[in-house]
Scaffold this motif. Structure first.
Motif, mmCIF file in Angstrom:
data_model
loop_
_atom_site.group_PDB
_atom_site.id
_atom_site.type_symbol
_atom_site.label_atom_id
_atom_site.label_comp_id
_atom_site.label_asym_id
_atom_site.label_seq_id
_atom_site.Cartn_x
_atom_site.Cartn_y
_atom_site.Cartn_z
ATOM 1 N N ASP A 55 -1.171 -20.914 35.408
ATOM 2 C CA ASP A 55 0.110 -20.253 35.655
ATOM 3 C C ASP A 55 0.089 -19.337 36.867
ATOM 4 O O ASP A 55 1.131 -18.864 37.302
ATOM 5 C CB ASP A 55 0.547 -19.460 34.414
ATOM 6 N N THR A 56 -1.095 -19.092 37.424
ATOM 7 C CA THR A 56 -1.177 -18.275 38.640
ATOM 8 C C THR A 56 -1.117 -19.132 39.905
ATOM 9 O O THR A 56 -1.079 -18.586 41.010
ATOM 10 C CB THR A 56 -2.487 -17.455 38.651
ATOM 11 N N LEU A 57 -1.115 -20.463 39.768
ATOM 12 C CA LEU A 57 -1.113 -21.349 40.925
ATOM 13 C C LEU A 57 0.317 -21.683 41.343
ATOM 14 O O LEU A 57 1.185 -21.900 40.494
ATOM 15 C CB LEU A 57 -1.865 -22.640 40.626
ATOM 16 N N ASP A 58 0.525 -21.779 42.630
ATOM 17 C CA ASP A 58 1.854 -22.053 43.176
ATOM 18 C C ASP A 58 2.099 -23.559 43.223
ATOM 19 O O ASP A 58 2.248 -24.159 44.289
ATOM 20 C CB ASP A 58 1.965 -21.447 44.586
ATOM 21 N N ILE A 59 2.145 -24.184 42.043
ATOM 22 C CA ILE A 59 2.370 -25.623 41.937
ATOM 23 C C ILE A 59 3.373 -25.912 40.825
ATOM 24 O O ILE A 59 3.613 -25.093 39.941
ATOM 25 C CB ILE A 59 1.064 -26.391 41.638
ATOM 26 N N ASP A 60 3.933 -27.111 40.894
ATOM 27 C CA ASP A 60 4.756 -27.654 39.818
ATOM 28 C C ASP A 60 3.941 -28.788 39.216
ATOM 29 O O ASP A 60 4.049 -29.944 39.613
ATOM 30 C CB ASP A 60 6.086 -28.167 40.381
ATOM 31 N N GLY A 61 3.075 -28.440 38.279
ATOM 32 C CA GLY A 61 2.104 -29.399 37.771
ATOM 33 C C GLY A 61 2.509 -30.023 36.455
ATOM 34 O O GLY A 61 3.236 -29.431 35.656
ATOM 35 N N THR A 62 2.029 -31.234 36.231
ATOM 36 C CA THR A 62 2.234 -31.943 34.970
ATOM 37 C C THR A 62 0.894 -32.458 34.479
ATOM 38 O O THR A 62 0.155 -33.103 35.227
ATOM 39 C CB THR A 62 3.195 -33.134 35.138
ATOM 40 N N VAL A 63 0.585 -32.183 33.226
ATOM 41 C CA VAL A 63 -0.658 -32.671 32.631
ATOM 42 C C VAL A 63 -0.469 -34.142 32.263
ATOM 43 O O VAL A 63 0.395 -34.474 31.442
ATOM 44 C CB VAL A 63 -1.036 -31.858 31.385
ATOM 45 N N VAL A 64 -1.245 -35.030 32.875
ATOM 46 C CA VAL A 64 -1.167 -36.453 32.539
ATOM 47 C C VAL A 64 -2.332 -36.887 31.664
ATOM 48 O O VAL A 64 -2.256 -37.896 30.973
ATOM 49 C CB VAL A 64 -1.099 -37.337 33.810
ATOM 50 N N ASP A 93 0.072 -34.044 39.659
ATOM 51 C CA ASP A 93 -0.408 -34.524 38.371
ATOM 52 C C ASP A 93 -1.819 -34.012 38.144
ATOM 53 O O ASP A 93 -2.637 -33.980 39.073
ATOM 54 C CB ASP A 93 -0.405 -36.050 38.327
ATOM 55 N N ILE A 94 -2.107 -33.643 36.906
ATOM 56 C CA ILE A 94 -3.393 -33.019 36.597
ATOM 57 C C ILE A 94 -4.038 -33.717 35.402
ATOM 58 O O ILE A 94 -3.397 -33.929 34.370
ATOM 59 C CB ILE A 94 -3.218 -31.524 36.291
ATOM 60 N N ALA A 95 -5.279 -34.089 35.575
ATOM 61 C CA ALA A 95 -6.124 -34.573 34.480
ATOM 62 C C ALA A 95 -7.167 -33.492 34.221
ATOM 63 O O ALA A 95 -7.733 -32.938 35.161
ATOM 64 C CB ALA A 95 -6.805 -35.885 34.853
ATOM 65 N N LEU A 96 -7.410 -33.198 32.971
ATOM 66 C CA LEU A 96 -8.298 -32.067 32.690
ATOM 67 C C LEU A 96 -9.075 -32.258 31.402
ATOM 68 O O LEU A 96 -8.681 -32.994 30.509
ATOM 69 C CB LEU A 96 -7.490 -30.766 32.633
ATOM 70 N N ASP A 97 -10.183 -31.608 31.355
ATOM 71 C CA ASP A 97 -10.962 -31.445 30.134
ATOM 72 C C ASP A 97 -11.549 -30.035 30.188
ATOM 73 O O ASP A 97 -12.557 -29.804 30.860
ATOM 74 C CB ASP A 97 -12.068 -32.490 30.036
ATOM 75 N N PRO A 98 -10.885 -29.086 29.543
ATOM 76 C CA PRO A 98 -11.339 -27.693 29.631
ATOM 77 C C PRO A 98 -12.782 -27.496 29.195
ATOM 78 O O PRO A 98 -13.459 -26.598 29.689
ATOM 79 C CB PRO A 98 -10.374 -26.957 28.689
ATOM 80 N N LEU A 99 -13.250 -28.345 28.276
ATOM 81 C CA LEU A 99 -14.649 -28.264 27.852
ATOM 82 C C LEU A 99 -15.152 -29.675 27.582
ATOM 83 O O LEU A 99 -14.980 -30.218 26.488
ATOM 84 C CB LEU A 99 -14.802 -27.391 26.604
ATOM 85 N N GLU A 100 -15.750 -30.282 28.572
ATOM 86 C CA GLU A 100 -16.333 -31.610 28.416
ATOM 87 C C GLU A 100 -17.729 -31.429 27.856
ATOM 88 O O GLU A 100 -18.670 -31.067 28.563
ATOM 89 C CB GLU A 100 -16.393 -32.322 29.771
ATOM 90 N N GLY A 101 -17.824 -31.640 26.553
ATOM 91 C CA GLY A 101 -19.095 -31.397 25.869
ATOM 92 C C GLY A 101 -18.965 -30.279 24.854
ATOM 93 O O GLY A 101 -19.710 -29.296 24.905
ATOM 94 N N THR A 102 -18.034 -30.431 23.914
ATOM 95 C CA THR A 102 -17.860 -29.380 22.899
ATOM 96 C C THR A 102 -19.089 -29.284 21.991
ATOM 97 O O THR A 102 -19.537 -28.188 21.657
ATOM 98 C CB THR A 102 -16.607 -29.650 22.045
ATOM 99 N N THR A 103 -19.629 -30.441 21.613
ATOM 100 C CA THR A 103 -20.829 -30.435 20.770
ATOM 101 C C THR A 103 -22.012 -29.854 21.525
ATOM 102 O O THR A 103 -22.807 -29.078 20.979
ATOM 103 C CB THR A 103 -21.157 -31.861 20.295
ATOM 104 N N ILE A 104 -22.128 -30.232 22.804
ATOM 105 C CA ILE A 104 -23.181 -29.672 23.654
ATOM 106 C C ILE A 104 -23.109 -28.152 23.648
ATOM 107 O O ILE A 104 -24.110 -27.449 23.494
ATOM 108 C CB ILE A 104 -23.028 -30.175 25.101
ATOM 109 N N THR A 105 -21.920 -27.631 23.843
ATOM 110 C CA THR A 105 -21.741 -26.177 23.905
ATOM 111 C C THR A 105 -22.119 -25.528 22.586
ATOM 112 O O THR A 105 -22.830 -24.512 22.558
ATOM 113 C CB THR A 105 -20.286 -25.843 24.272
ATOM 114 N N ALA A 106 -21.652 -26.101 21.489
ATOM 115 C CA ALA A 106 -21.944 -25.530 20.173
ATOM 116 C C ALA A 106 -23.440 -25.498 19.895
ATOM 117 O O ALA A 106 -23.943 -24.587 19.237
ATOM 118 C CB ALA A 106 -21.225 -26.331 19.095
ATOM 119 N N LYS A 107 -24.160 -26.479 20.435
ATOM 120 C CA LYS A 107 -25.600 -26.580 20.196
ATOM 121 C C LYS A 107 -26.438 -26.066 21.360
ATOM 122 O O LYS A 107 -27.670 -26.185 21.335
ATOM 123 C CB LYS A 107 -25.968 -28.040 19.910
ATOM 124 N N ALA A 108 -25.789 -25.525 22.391
ATOM 125 C CA ALA A 108 -26.481 -25.007 23.581
ATOM 126 C C ALA A 108 -27.295 -26.095 24.285
ATOM 127 O O ALA A 108 -28.383 -25.844 24.789
ATOM 128 C CB ALA A 108 -27.370 -23.816 23.226
#
Length: 329
Positions: A55-64, A93-108
């Motif tokens: 929301d701080t970026l000066d774009i009109d973005g859409t999550v695809v 257009d934006i493709a995203l994965d805020p956390l790629e590796g949720t299991t990895i993170t949980a298990k360090a």
């Protein structure tokens, strides 16, 4: 103005480094839950931080490509508008994965990332959240050296021939999953080295572009959204990618139809998944082959900071920037 010029002009107005701020925010938020055993909490922290920073970026973005459909995800769902300039900023257009590796993170474990790709409107495949069969190689090979319609052995032989080595000299990265038992057996049967990773196939695909990893190819099935993200990265630095959507039931086929997928057996190549100018950004959450993870540091004066390592790539220029950040706690 042709489509490539249009894409370039749109992304020229989007500061490439601003995309790093988005992945940094998600990585820092997720890092506070590394090793805590709570996948959902780690993912939620990353999602909220990424959404807030968009929301701080000066774009009109859409999550695809995002966290799922609207009724499955509270934010960063497919179709959601993001950015601080709706209706007046460049349409991205934006493709995203805020956390790629949720299991990895949980298990360090290694190779957890916060990742996103951005492109001109209509330039990223709106992939349904299903599995995708994937094969990828890094830059420098003849066009179409890989072909998902061929067997793993045939693909290894083609890459080995192009590289001037024997198939036994090829190293392939594969997700360590029971569904890949036959693939792993076939690769080892022709003498290949197989690098097994527990999760994080975006990092696995990108590893084919880095000679230091010694990985030549990526093979196997994983999430289709991650396939688009990986393709966007390869668009920026070179390489080849084939992907074919895999459907386990009629519900998944209906989901594909909803997003405009008509040919269910189509083999998608790199430019089918990510075309035009693209930006790819990733920040390490935990240490991995691609990036260092977030670190907490206390300075002698008592000040506490977090350090991050990120990479940001641009297709039109072929530029790759490695960014080290320090963030006050």
């Amino acid at each position: 103005m042709n489509s490539n010029q249009s894409a370039k002009s749109v992304l020229d107005r989007v500061l490439v480094m601003e995309m790093v701020r988005v992945t940094e925010a998600a990585a820092v938020a997720a890092s506070t839950l590394v090793g805590r055993g709570d996948e959902k909490a780690a993912d939620a922290a990353a999602v909220e931080a990424m959404r807030r920073t968009f929301d701080t970026l000066d774009i009109d973005g859409t999550v695809v490509i995002g966290e799922g459909e609207r009724d499955e995800a509270p934010m960063l769902y497919i179709g959601e508008k993001v950015g601080g300039a709706p209706g007046r900023g460049p349409k991205v257009d934006i493709a995203l994965d805020p956390l790629e590796g949720t299991t990895i993170t949980a298990k360090a474990g290694p190779n957890a990332l916060a990742v996103l790709a951005a492109a001109e409107e209509g330039c990223l495949l709106n992939a349904p959240d299903v599995y995708m069969d994937k094969i990828a190689v890094g830059p420098g090979y003849p066009e179409d050296v890989i072909d998902l319609a061929k067997t793993p052995t045939q693909n290894v032989e083609a890459v080995a021939k192009a590289k001037g080595v024997e198939p036994k000299d090829i190293i392939v990265c594969v997700l360590d999953r029971p569904r890949h038992a036959e693939l792993i057996a076939e690769l080892r049967g022709i003498g290949c080295g197989v690098v097994l990773i527990g999760d994080g196939d975006v990092a696995g695909v990108i590893a084919t572009t880095d000679q230091d990893t010694t990985i030549d190819m990526y093979m196997g099935s994983g999430g289709a959204p991650e396939g688009v993200l990986a393709a966007a990265a390869l668009r920026c630095v070179g390489g080849q990618f084939n992907g074919r959507l895999l459907f386990r039931n009629d519900d998944e086929r209906k989901r594909a139809a909803k997003w405009g997928i008509e040919d269910l057996d189509r083999i998608y190549k790199l430019h089918d998944l990510a075309k035009g100018d693209c930006i790819f950004a990733a920040t390490g959450v935990t240490d991995g082959s691609l990036l260092d993870g977030v670190k907490k540091i206390r300075r002698p004066n008592g000040e506490r900071i977090m350090t991050t390592e990120s990479v940001v790539m641009r297709a039109s220029s072929g530029t790759v920037r490695w960014v080290r950040g320090e963030h006050r706690i």
